[in-house]
Design a protein around this motif. Structure first.
Motif, PDB file in Angstrom:
ATOM      1  N   LEU A 135       4.226  -4.757  -7.603  1.00 10.99           N
ATOM      2  CA  LEU A 135       5.637  -5.036  -7.330  1.00 10.99           C
ATOM      3  C   LEU A 135       6.414  -3.783  -6.944  1.00 10.99           C
ATOM      4  CD1 LEU A 135       6.422  -7.565 -10.197  1.00 10.99           C
ATOM      5  CD2 LEU A 135       5.608  -8.011  -7.882  1.00 10.99           C
ATOM      6  N   SER A 136       5.775  -2.610  -7.063  1.00 14.16           N
ATOM      7  CA  SER A 136       6.389  -1.339  -6.686  1.00 14.16           C
ATOM      8  C   SER A 136       7.691  -1.119  -7.445  1.00 14.16           C
ATOM      9  CB  SER A 136       6.606  -1.266  -5.171  1.00 14.16           C
ATOM     10  OG  SER A 136       6.982   0.057  -4.795  1.00 14.16           O
ATOM     11  N   SER A 137       8.480  -0.134  -7.006  1.00 16.32           N
ATOM     12  CA  SER A 137       9.748   0.193  -7.654  1.00 16.32           C
ATOM     13  C   SER A 137      10.602   0.995  -6.691  1.00 16.32           C
ATOM     14  CB  SER A 137       9.494   1.003  -8.938  1.00 16.32           C
ATOM     15  OG  SER A 137      10.702   1.474  -9.484  1.00 16.32           O
ATOM     16  N   ASP A 138      11.910   0.843  -6.804  1.00 19.23           N
ATOM     17  CA  ASP A 138      12.792   1.606  -5.923  1.00 19.23           C
ATOM     18  C   ASP A 138      12.812   3.081  -6.283  1.00 19.23           C
ATOM     19  OD1 ASP A 138      14.048   1.426  -8.333  1.00 19.23           O
ATOM     20  OD2 ASP A 138      15.879   0.474  -7.586  1.00 19.23           O
ATOM     21  N   LYS A 139      12.187   3.464  -7.413  1.00 17.67           N
ATOM     22  CA  LYS A 139      12.076   4.877  -7.757  1.00 17.67           C
ATOM     23  C   LYS A 139      11.121   5.619  -6.828  1.00 17.67           C
ATOM     24  CE  LYS A 139      14.737   4.285 -11.286  1.00 17.67           C
ATOM     25  NZ  LYS A 139      15.022   2.857 -11.055  1.00 17.67           N
ATOM     26  N   PHE A 140      10.321   4.893  -6.074  1.00 15.08           N
ATOM     27  CA  PHE A 140       9.394   5.523  -5.138  1.00 15.08           C
ATOM     28  C   PHE A 140      10.012   5.712  -3.759  1.00 15.08           C
ATOM     29  CE2 PHE A 140       6.244   3.250  -7.983  1.00 15.08           C
ATOM     30  CZ  PHE A 140       5.948   4.392  -8.705  1.00 15.08           C
ATOM     31  N   PHE A 141      11.280   5.483  -3.624  1.00 15.84           N
ATOM     32  CA  PHE A 141      11.973   5.656  -2.346  1.00 15.84           C
ATOM     33  C   PHE A 141      13.073   6.684  -2.549  1.00 15.84           C
ATOM     34  CE2 PHE A 141       9.806   1.686  -2.010  1.00 15.84           C
ATOM     35  CZ  PHE A 141       9.449   1.570  -0.671  1.00 15.84           C
ATOM     36  N   LEU A 142      12.882   7.848  -1.988  1.00 19.22           N
ATOM     37  CA  LEU A 142      13.768   8.981  -2.197  1.00 19.22           C
ATOM     38  C   LEU A 142      14.572   9.241  -0.932  1.00 19.22           C
ATOM     39  CD1 LEU A 142      11.230  11.354  -3.985  1.00 19.22           C
ATOM     40  CD2 LEU A 142      12.718   9.632  -5.000  1.00 19.22           C
ATOM     41  N   SER A 143      15.880   9.204  -1.077  1.00 23.60           N
ATOM     42  CA  SER A 143      16.771   9.459   0.050  1.00 23.60           C
ATOM     43  C   SER A 143      17.480  10.785  -0.157  1.00 23.60           C
ATOM     44  CB  SER A 143      17.801   8.325   0.188  1.00 23.60           C
ATOM     45  OG  SER A 143      18.744   8.611   1.195  1.00 23.60           O
ATOM     46  N   SER A 144      17.846  11.416   0.934  1.00 24.83           N
ATOM     47  CA  SER A 144      18.519  12.708   0.867  1.00 24.83           C
ATOM     48  C   SER A 144      20.027  12.575   0.769  1.00 24.83           C
ATOM     49  CB  SER A 144      18.165  13.548   2.099  1.00 24.83           C
ATOM     50  OG  SER A 144      18.596  12.879   3.283  1.00 24.83           O
ATOM     51  N   ASN A 145      20.579  11.379   0.796  1.00 27.38           N
ATOM     52  CA  ASN A 145      22.032  11.211   0.797  1.00 27.38           C
ATOM     53  C   ASN A 145      22.669  11.728  -0.492  1.00 27.38           C
ATOM     54  OD1 ASN A 145      21.889  10.023   3.314  1.00 27.38           O
ATOM     55  ND2 ASN A 145      21.701   7.941   2.476  1.00 27.38           N
ATOM     56  N   ASP A 146      22.049  11.409  -1.628  1.00 21.32           N
ATOM     57  CA  ASP A 146      22.614  11.858  -2.894  1.00 21.32           C
ATOM     58  C   ASP A 146      22.588  13.379  -3.005  1.00 21.32           C
ATOM     59  OD1 ASP A 146      22.978   9.238  -3.532  1.00 21.32           O
ATOM     60  OD2 ASP A 146      21.093   9.074  -4.657  1.00 21.32           O
ATOM     61  N   LEU A 147      21.493  13.980  -2.510  1.00 20.62           N
ATOM     62  CA  LEU A 147      21.397  15.432  -2.589  1.00 20.62           C
ATOM     63  C   LEU A 147      22.386  16.104  -1.651  1.00 20.62           C
ATOM     64  CD1 LEU A 147      17.519  15.833  -2.738  1.00 20.62           C
ATOM     65  CD2 LEU A 147      19.144  15.691  -4.622  1.00 20.62           C
ATOM     66  N   VAL A 148      22.623  15.526  -0.487  1.00 19.72           N
ATOM     67  CA  VAL A 148      23.559  16.128   0.465  1.00 19.72           C
ATOM     68  C   VAL A 148      24.987  16.031  -0.050  1.00 19.72           C
ATOM     69  CG1 VAL A 148      24.510  15.921   2.788  1.00 19.72           C
ATOM     70  CG2 VAL A 148      22.054  15.731   2.419  1.00 19.72           C
ATOM     71  N   ILE A 187       0.829  -1.203   0.000  1.00 17.19           N
ATOM     72  CA  ILE A 187       0.000   0.000   0.000  1.00 17.19           C
ATOM     73  C   ILE A 187       0.868   1.259   0.000  1.00 17.19           C
ATOM     74  CG2 ILE A 187      -1.326   1.338   1.688  1.00 17.19           C
ATOM     75  CD1 ILE A 187      -3.278  -0.765   1.875  1.00 17.19           C
ATOM     76  N   ILE A 188       2.132   1.144   0.397  1.00 21.44           N
ATOM     77  CA  ILE A 188       3.013   2.309   0.430  1.00 21.44           C
ATOM     78  C   ILE A 188       3.348   2.731  -0.996  1.00 21.44           C
ATOM     79  CG2 ILE A 188       5.277   3.134   1.161  1.00 21.44           C
ATOM     80  CD1 ILE A 188       5.147   1.178   3.483  1.00 21.44           C
ATOM     81  N   SER A 189       3.124   3.985  -1.299  1.00 21.42           N
ATOM     82  CA  SER A 189       3.352   4.479  -2.659  1.00 21.42           C
ATOM     83  C   SER A 189       4.594   5.353  -2.778  1.00 21.42           C
ATOM     84  CB  SER A 189       2.134   5.283  -3.138  1.00 21.42           C
ATOM     85  OG  SER A 189       1.909   6.408  -2.293  1.00 21.42           O
ATOM     86  N   LEU A 190       4.989   6.034  -1.720  1.00 21.91           N
ATOM     87  CA  LEU A 190       6.135   6.926  -1.790  1.00 21.91           C
ATOM     88  C   LEU A 190       6.711   7.105  -0.390  1.00 21.91           C
ATOM     89  CD1 LEU A 190       7.890   8.876  -3.515  1.00 21.91           C
ATOM     90  CD2 LEU A 190       6.273  10.680  -2.922  1.00 21.91           C
ATOM     91  N   VAL A 191       8.042   6.999  -0.266  1.00 24.58           N
ATOM     92  CA  VAL A 191       8.741   7.191   1.006  1.00 24.58           C
ATOM     93  C   VAL A 191       9.885   8.170   0.766  1.00 24.58           C
ATOM     94  CG1 VAL A 191       9.983   6.097   2.902  1.00 24.58           C
ATOM     95  CG2 VAL A 191       8.157   4.855   1.736  1.00 24.58           C
ATOM     96  N   SER A 192       9.987   9.163   1.633  1.00 23.06           N
ATOM     97  CA  SER A 192      11.043  10.174   1.520  1.00 23.06           C
ATOM     98  C   SER A 192      11.786  10.266   2.838  1.00 23.06           C
ATOM     99  CB  SER A 192      10.451  11.541   1.153  1.00 23.06           C
ATOM    100  OG  SER A 192       9.716  11.469  -0.049  1.00 23.06           O
ATOM    101  N   CYS A 193      13.074  10.061   2.788  1.00 23.27           N
ATOM    102  CA  CYS A 193      13.935  10.208   3.969  1.00 23.27           C
ATOM    103  C   CYS A 193      14.570  11.591   3.909  1.00 23.27           C
ATOM    104  CB  CYS A 193      14.993   9.108   4.002  1.00 23.27           C
ATOM    105  SG  CYS A 193      16.003   9.110   5.495  1.00 23.27           S
ATOM    106  N   LEU A 194      14.198  12.471   4.817  1.00 25.07           N
ATOM    107  CA  LEU A 194      14.609  13.874   4.789  1.00 25.07           C
ATOM    108  C   LEU A 194      15.820  14.100   5.683  1.00 25.07           C
ATOM    109  CD1 LEU A 194      11.098  15.581   4.959  1.00 25.07           C
ATOM    110  CD2 LEU A 194      12.394  14.866   2.950  1.00 25.07           C
ATOM    111  N   PRO A 195      16.545  15.183   5.452  1.00 30.01           N
ATOM    112  CA  PRO A 195      17.698  15.488   6.317  1.00 30.01           C
ATOM    113  C   PRO A 195      17.261  15.816   7.740  1.00 30.01           C
ATOM    114  CG  PRO A 195      17.807  16.704   4.247  1.00 30.01           C
ATOM    115  CD  PRO A 195      16.448  16.099   4.316  1.00 30.01           C
ATOM    116  N   GLN A 196      18.232  15.839   8.626  1.00 24.65           N
ATOM    117  CA  GLN A 196      17.968  16.099  10.043  1.00 24.65           C
ATOM    118  C   GLN A 196      17.507  17.546  10.225  1.00 24.65           C
ATOM    119  OE1 GLN A 196      21.368  15.570  12.587  1.00 24.65           O
ATOM    120  NE2 GLN A 196      20.107  14.972  14.327  1.00 24.65           N
TER     121      GLN A 196
END
Length: 899
Positions: A415-428, A50-59
């Motif tokens: 089956l979802s996709s890893d494109k729906f998981f956004l991490s801030s590591n690359d941007l930092v 059911i999870i469609s999008l996950v975003s890990c934000l900076p501290q």
């Protein structure tokens, strides 16, 4: 279990719906569970699919590490961790558990209900022989037969094993016809009407191509379908219904341009020169990519509202619950309701053609498993009361969605996709903003082939069913919760019903054990269990309303015709309130002498939602307002007076004072805002009870017309001529008022200077015939002067009094917020001119002073402030003097014409 880096994290702040509470997060193999501290709230269970999008934000500045979750059930929540390592572990664990590489990794293959469900026949709920036998195939009608040509799915992999085709068409003919249809999806029976043997068949698009290919076998097959009213044995028993007009239809659900464009790919649409006794209709329903983008805009508006609410609560000392911050304009601009309305319009067309016209319909889109399933299922829902029961609706989904090959796995994105998981590591770690932007773009859009197949097709069908259910609340055995449960389990992957693309994938083993239908639980077993049945029944359901032999007032034989314009957002599905998503209902605000005052509907041009809720007086057919912007409303008499018109017969134009005195006695200044869109042709109605908005004419007041008139804004484009009206050219109502005054004075000046008899108007004939301003004159001409806009003014020439060329198009009356100025009174007048506007006069245009007939020739106007004197009404009037044409060209900077 190797994917779970951390199974439990305590002291986690969960923010949901603007409220933040502490609790503990648990990660299992198939669910994310959040348990609130103190047991104040119920545990939150979130299945990973059911999870469609996950975003890990900076501290954050407070030292918290937020992870935002968005679900397919339109919920948003944020988990804030006090350690960056905990946030990273939870983010990576959820990513590994959500992105699956095989269907067998989903929850359905590990779910075992405890205690076992009472029902266990979900996989055998639908039997083609029983269902088509209920319709009358083989009993009431001999024109159809079952065929086993696809019993091993070798004929068509996406069709069911048991098909129903016309009796006089052999299997050999079917084999040849299959080569002409995309994916070999030939026309087959989906529904046989209980009342008149009308049928609904479905197929895919024909392979016409740029060479305009044709298939004799396909043409014979469709001809047999359209002649199936008569059975091979007897033609008398299945005669056409008396009075019905046969209109066999080929429904192409696509827009016309899309259907024609497919010819470049070797496909296309039917050439109707080869399909006799039938017509083709394009419904203009957009493809799956447009639907995905439209729903994405709705989701974006919901997410922005949640983000705004969270930021408001974070800035305030006390959290605010229930604050409505959703942008309804963004919801309308998404076009989601417009797409649903288009589907309902096609449904009504099919329903009417089968039931009323006693005819046949063939439905197809491109491949015949998306829009075709929507139209076919919704039409049967309206035609047959059986499908409006819980058991019948389940069979309808099994027949028209599951067995006929809707691609649930691809469209739902299980089956979802890893494109729906956004991490801030690359941007930092990026050294510049440009690199950060490029990294985010690559992360979102690289390798999107799997994601491009997703589309909310079945979701759209459920929402369309909800629209019909809301319009006919007593005709459905199931309630809104039943539809909501179906939507939830479409994405939860708890049951195996919606996991595959076709019947073959569910029924045939892949060589690694039993088939999926034997390894998973059917969703119907769960929904048919006694606890769920008790919650999903509609308490207001009345099956007696579907009696086909009833002749009571309002009886409809159990066939429903929904209103395609009455569509609203399914707010329960989106977790919002009705007012938050659809706005407040518009009802009558006051009733004075039988007249209703109805509030305007905002932004109705962008949305056709719920147009039926506006109440209008039954005695006055109201014309529409094509503009969504509300405009100031003024009395009708005021606008007529500004144009020098009166409600008389065509072509008559008596004095302005007489016209205003008569209109003031019959029309009340009260006006009301207009309802929104309706049929634009009613704007130019000529019925006695309507006001005809044509230039130079207003019908006489009728005793049937109430004292209060509803004013509407005329269309920017005139329906009769297609020419843009004067109000589309004017910049504002102020310039329109100035144009009216200028035109009136220009015509007066032309007549006073001895213009040709052919150019004189009925109101201003000659100086000899004018005894005094405002006295009645015998009419000699049927033409009245028309107003001109500023755009039609000409520069001063040798004759400054010459008017511009008359406008050839009909003009529509517009509200004039400036009104008409109060004219000065004459001592001999028994009463002054009625003033319809308290606004001051236009200082750039002076106004004539009514005098005797002998002094009219010496009246002149000037704009020089040093030569004017105020009269008794406070209006600056120039002293009488003669002005030569040559001098007037230099003293008239506006070019409006001087007397």
């Amino acid at each position: 279990m190797d994917a779970i880096r951390v199974s439990k994290v305590e002291r986690v702040a969960c923010t949901k719906s603007g409220t933040t509470r502490l609790g503990t997060i648990h990660l299992t193999a198939h669910h994310l569970i959040f348990r609130y501290d103190g047991e104040a709230e119920k545990e939150m269970w979130v299945p990973y699919p059911i999870i469609s999008l996950v975003s890990c934000l900076p501290q954050t500045l407070q030292g918290q590490c937020p992870v935002n979750f968005h679900t397919r059930t339109f919920e948003t929540f944020s988990l804030s961790f006090f350690k960056d390592s905990d946030a990273t572990d939870v983010f990576e664990s959820v990513k590994e558990l959500t992105v699956a590489t095989s269907v067998t990794q989903l929850y359905a293959f590990f779910y075992h209900p405890n205690p076992p469900l009472s029902a266990s026949n979900g996989w055998s709920l639908y039997s083609p022989r029983d269902e088509f036998g209920r319709m009358g195939v083989g009993s009431r009608s001999k024109a159809w037969r079952f065929t086993d040509v696809n019993k091993d799915y070798s004929f068509c992999a996406t069709y069911p094993a048991r098909l129903v085709v016309p009796t006089r068409i052999s299997d050999t003919t079917l084999q040849y016809a299959s080569k002409y249809r995309s994916k070999c999806r030939i026309p087959v029976l989906s529904y046989l009407h209980w009342a008149n043997y009308g049928s609904i068949t479905r197929s895919s698009q024909p392979m016409v191509g740029i060479t305009q290919n044709r298939s004799i076998q396909d043409e014979k097959l469709i001809e047999a379908v359209f002649q199936s009213h008569a059975s091979p044995e007897t033609r008398a028993s299945n005669a056409l219904v008396y009075g019905a007009t046969t209109t066999n239809l080929i429904i192409d659900a696509r827009p016309t341009a899309n259907a024609m464009a497919n010819t470049a790919k070797g496909a296309g649409t039917e050439n109707m020169d080869h399909y006799k006794d039938s017509k083709k209709v394009y419904l203009g329903i957009d493809h799956i990519h447009t639907m995905r983008e439209s729903l994405g805009k709705v989701v974006e508006a919901l997410r922005e509202a949640d983000t705004l609410l969270a930021s408001i609560n974070s800035d305030l000392p006390d959290q605010v619950a229930g604050l409505a911050v959703l942008d309804r304009g963004a919801l309308r601009r998404s076009g989601w309701l417009r797409h649903i309305a288009a589907i309902l319009e096609g449904t009504v067309l099919i329903t009417r053609n089968v039931h009323v016209n006693s005819s046949h319909v063939l439905i197809h889109c491109s491949d015949g498993w998306d829009r075709t399933s929507q139209l076919s299922a919704l039409s049967q829902l309206c035609l047959d009361p059986f499908y409006r029961t819980i058991h019948g609706f389940e069979i309808l989904i099994e027949k028209d969605w599951l067995s006929y090959g809707h691609k649930f796995l691809d469209r739902s994105g299980h089956l979802s996709s890893d494109k729906f998981f956004l991490s801030s590591n690359d941007l930092v770690n990026s050294s510049s903003g440009a690199e950060a932007f490029l990294a985010s773009v690559q992360n979102r859009f690289a390798s999107q082939q799997h994601i491009k197949e997703t589309s909310p097709v079945f979701h759209q069908f459920l929402e369309a069913v909800r629209q019909v259910q809301r319009q006919f609340p007593d005709r459905f055995e199931f309630n809104e919760r039943f539809l909501h449960q179906l939507y939830y389990h479409l994405y939860s992957c708890q049951f195996g019903t919606f996991l595959y693309n076709c019947e073959r994938d569910r029924r045939v083993s892949d060589g690694n054990g039993p088939p999926p239908c034997d390894r998973s639980v059917s969703v119907w077993d769960f929904l048919n269990s006694p606890p769920e049945m008790a919650l999903n029944r509609n308490p207001t359901y009345d099956p007696s309303l579907d009696d086909p032999v009833s002749r009571a007032p309002g009886a409809d034989m159990g066939v429903l015709f929904p209103n395609p314009k009455d569509v609203r957002f399914w707010y329960e599905l989106y977790g919002r309130t009705d007012e938050e998503m659809n706005g407040r209902p518009f009802v009558a605000q006051s009733r004075v002498a039988g007249i209703e005052v109805v509030g305007p509907i905002e932004d109705a041009e962008e949305d056709s939602a719920d147009l039926s809720r506006v109440d209008t007086p039954s005695t006055i057919p109201l014309p529409p307002s094509p503009s969504s912007k509300s405009t100031p409303l003024v009395p009708l008499a005021q606008s007529l007076r500004s144009l020098g018109l009166r409600p008389e017969s065509r072509g008559t134009s008596p004095s302005p004072r007489a016209a205003s005195r008569e209109l003031s006695s019959t029309l009340d200044p009260l006006a009301r805002p207009t309802p929104t869109r309706a049929d634009s042709s009613s704007l130019f109605s000529t019925s006695p009870s309507d006001i005809s908005l044509r230039a130079g004419r207003m019908p006489s007041p009728s005793p049937q017309i109430p004292a209060t008139r509803a004013r509407t804004k005329p269309p920017e484009f005139l329906p009769s001529s297609g020419v843009k009206s004067i109000w589309g050219k004017l910049s504002s109502n102020a310039s329109a008022a100035l144009s009216v005054v200028q035109d009136t004075y220009t015509s007066v000046a032309k007549d006073l200077r001895g213009g040709s008899e052919g150019e004189k108007t009925a109101e201003l004939r000659s100086r000899d015939a004018l005894s005094a301003w405002g006295e009645e004159l015998p009419s000699s001409s049927t033409a009245s002067s028309t107003s001109r806009g500023l755009g039609s003014l000409s520069l001063p020439t040798a004759n400054p009094w010459a008017p511009s060329s008359p406008r050839t198009q009909p003009l529509a009356l517009e509200e004039n917020p400036w009104g008409s100025a109060r004219l000065p009174t004459r001592p001999a007048d028994p009463e002054p001119y009625p003033s319809l506007s308290p606004l001051p006069l236009d200082p750039t245009v002076a106004h004539p002073v009514p005098r005797s007939a002998s002094s009219l020739s010496s009246i002149s106007l000037t704009t020089a402030p040093s030569t004017t004197t105020p009269n008794s009404n406070g209006v600056d009037v120039a002293p009488p003097r003669n002005v030569s044409p040559k001098a007037s060209s230099t003293t008239d900077p506006l070019g409006v014409g001087l007397l």
